[in-house]
Design an enzyme around this catalytic site. Sequence first.
Site, mmCIF file in Angstrom:
data_model
loop_
_atom_site.group_PDB
_atom_site.id
_atom_site.type_symbol
_atom_site.label_atom_id
_atom_site.label_comp_id
_atom_site.label_asym_id
_atom_site.label_seq_id
_atom_site.Cartn_x
_atom_site.Cartn_y
_atom_site.Cartn_z
ATOM 1 N N GLY A 1 -9.338 5.066 -5.747
ATOM 2 C CA GLY A 1 -7.979 4.695 -6.131
ATOM 3 C C GLY A 1 -6.904 5.291 -5.241
ATOM 4 O O GLY A 1 -7.127 5.652 -4.082
ATOM 5 N N VAL A 2 -5.691 5.415 -5.818
ATOM 6 C CA VAL A 2 -4.521 5.905 -5.087
ATOM 7 C C VAL A 2 -4.742 7.312 -4.572
ATOM 8 O O VAL A 2 -4.390 7.645 -3.429
ATOM 9 C CB VAL A 2 -3.276 5.857 -6.001
ATOM 10 C CG1 VAL A 2 -2.098 6.573 -5.346
ATOM 11 C CG2 VAL A 2 -2.901 4.417 -6.317
ATOM 12 N N ASP A 3 -5.332 8.171 -5.393
ATOM 13 C CA ASP A 3 -5.537 9.571 -5.018
ATOM 14 C C ASP A 3 -6.340 9.696 -3.733
ATOM 15 O O ASP A 3 -5.930 10.391 -2.783
ATOM 16 C CB ASP A 3 -6.249 10.288 -6.172
ATOM 17 C CG ASP A 3 -6.428 11.778 -5.909
ATOM 18 O OD1 ASP A 3 -5.563 12.349 -5.225
ATOM 19 O OD2 ASP A 3 -7.422 12.354 -6.398
ATOM 20 N N ASN B 1 -6.025 13.942 -9.779
ATOM 21 C CA ASN B 1 -6.945 14.438 -10.790
ATOM 22 C C ASN B 1 -6.601 15.902 -11.079
ATOM 23 O O ASN B 1 -5.895 16.544 -10.294
ATOM 24 C CB ASN B 1 -8.403 14.291 -10.332
ATOM 25 C CG ASN B 1 -8.682 15.053 -9.047
ATOM 26 O OD1 ASN B 1 -8.598 16.287 -9.008
ATOM 27 N ND2 ASN B 1 -9.006 14.340 -7.979
ATOM 28 N N ASP C 1 0.877 -1.168 0.000
ATOM 29 C CA ASP C 1 0.000 0.000 0.000
ATOM 30 C C ASP C 1 0.913 1.216 0.000
ATOM 31 O O ASP C 1 1.713 1.409 0.919
ATOM 32 C CB ASP C 1 -0.878 -0.039 1.256
ATOM 33 C CG ASP C 1 -1.791 1.159 1.377
ATOM 34 O OD1 ASP C 1 -1.610 2.144 0.617
ATOM 35 O OD2 ASP C 1 -2.679 1.143 2.243
ATOM 36 N N ILE C 2 0.839 2.054 -1.011
ATOM 37 C CA ILE C 2 1.783 3.158 -1.155
ATOM 38 C C ILE C 2 1.706 4.139 0.016
ATOM 39 O O ILE C 2 2.692 4.814 0.333
ATOM 40 C CB ILE C 2 1.563 3.900 -2.496
ATOM 41 C CG1 ILE C 2 2.790 4.761 -2.820
ATOM 42 C CG2 ILE C 2 0.282 4.722 -2.477
ATOM 43 C CD1 ILE C 2 2.796 5.305 -4.232
ATOM 44 N N GLY D 1 -5.237 2.771 -13.497
ATOM 45 C CA GLY D 1 -6.498 2.463 -12.828
ATOM 46 C C GLY D 1 -7.689 2.908 -13.645
ATOM 47 O O GLY D 1 -7.960 2.393 -14.732
#
Length: 438
Positions: free
Chosen positions: A32-34, A23, A9-10, A119
Amino acid sequence: MPINIIRNDITKVKCDAIVNAANPKLIAGGGGVDEAIHKAAGPGLDEECRRLGGLKSGQAKITGGYDLPCRYVIHTVGPHWLGGPNQKRRTLESCYRESLNLAYENHCETVAFPLIASGSLGFPKDEALQIAIAEISKFLLTHEMLVYIVVYDQESFHVSKRLIEDITEYIDAYYVEAHYSDEGTQLSTRLFEEGQRRGREWEPYPEKTQFSARPGTAYSIGDFAESEAFAPDEDASMLLAAEEDMSEMYTPDDRAAKALTPGKGAPRAVVSDDEVLKSAAPAGSASIKRAPKDKAVVAGTLAGKNLKKSQVSDQTIDLSDLLKNLDESFSQMLLRKIDEKGMTDAQCYKKANVDRKLFSKIRSNVNYKPSKTTAIAFAIALELSLDETKDLLAKAGFALSHSSRFDIVIEYFISKGIYDIYTINIVLLDLDLSLLGI
């Protein structure tokens, strides 16, 4: 410094900066990641992002890390896959370049990337990974930085299905574990591969079965034959038979005596800190004598029959002569091969995905012993043949074996002339094996 592909997990990666696949408005949302990064960082990140005024695709901006285990978050906007793949590739390449430049300008030594645009933006994951590796590799040719590519699931690092199937068939053809008759050999192989996966040194037997010649401790071959390390009956029989063979090979010149008796009654070699003393065993014992300080001499005397012409008549071995004729070390062979290939040191260790500091240790210490993955990484970087790779590994005390899936994968790539270390590492990661270099 190298590229390290990890599954994690980043938001939990500890480094100087993590990269956010943001975005254009730089506000949290969309999943997602953001969304995960904004949630883990806390409200402070949202407030700073609102002041940045948005971002175009391919660009990057930097903020603080707030509650994340990093100093900075670098935000970049990836391209949508639909609508002109060629242009989208160039935009994605720019995301990595701009992010890495920002990290360098802010004195970051470690950076973690997700697979940008793979993604909800629809970029194919295999192409996204290839672009990430290519751009990061270019940057690292002229910069020192440790870069993580963080993937969350198995699908993210799949290489082509055909390549995986070909490698799997190759492994099936050469992997010989199913043909082992010795359970101890199977156990050793499993322990080796488990150690490879966990990145630790391999020990062939549990700690309690290891032996060492400690000062003042005496052992006989019979002791080893009765230990748990050689539990199978055939192993013990082989050891005892070997001892009997040894007893017939050498004899004293001045007398004949009864050969060594195997097992508990065997004479024992006693080792001390200052000297190796002659054992108080009966006639026919093996003795080791310390010579004067300027010359190390090992003298062995064993009882038995007269020496044959083909056997050694003088049982005194001059160790100093043997030590003068040492083979080329791993470090020496590596540096020689670098010169023969016309490469610079930097070109070699970067291509091997090896840290500069580690290479400096190898260069400065002629007797340095690398890990097996490091030794193979240099063989790949130098594009050595299979025989040359085996020679280089032997200098470090390793070998390639068909009892190891890891070794067979390496053999496959070398035999096919594929020396792209990142492609190899993707396959190793896909097969849950240790990566090269790092």
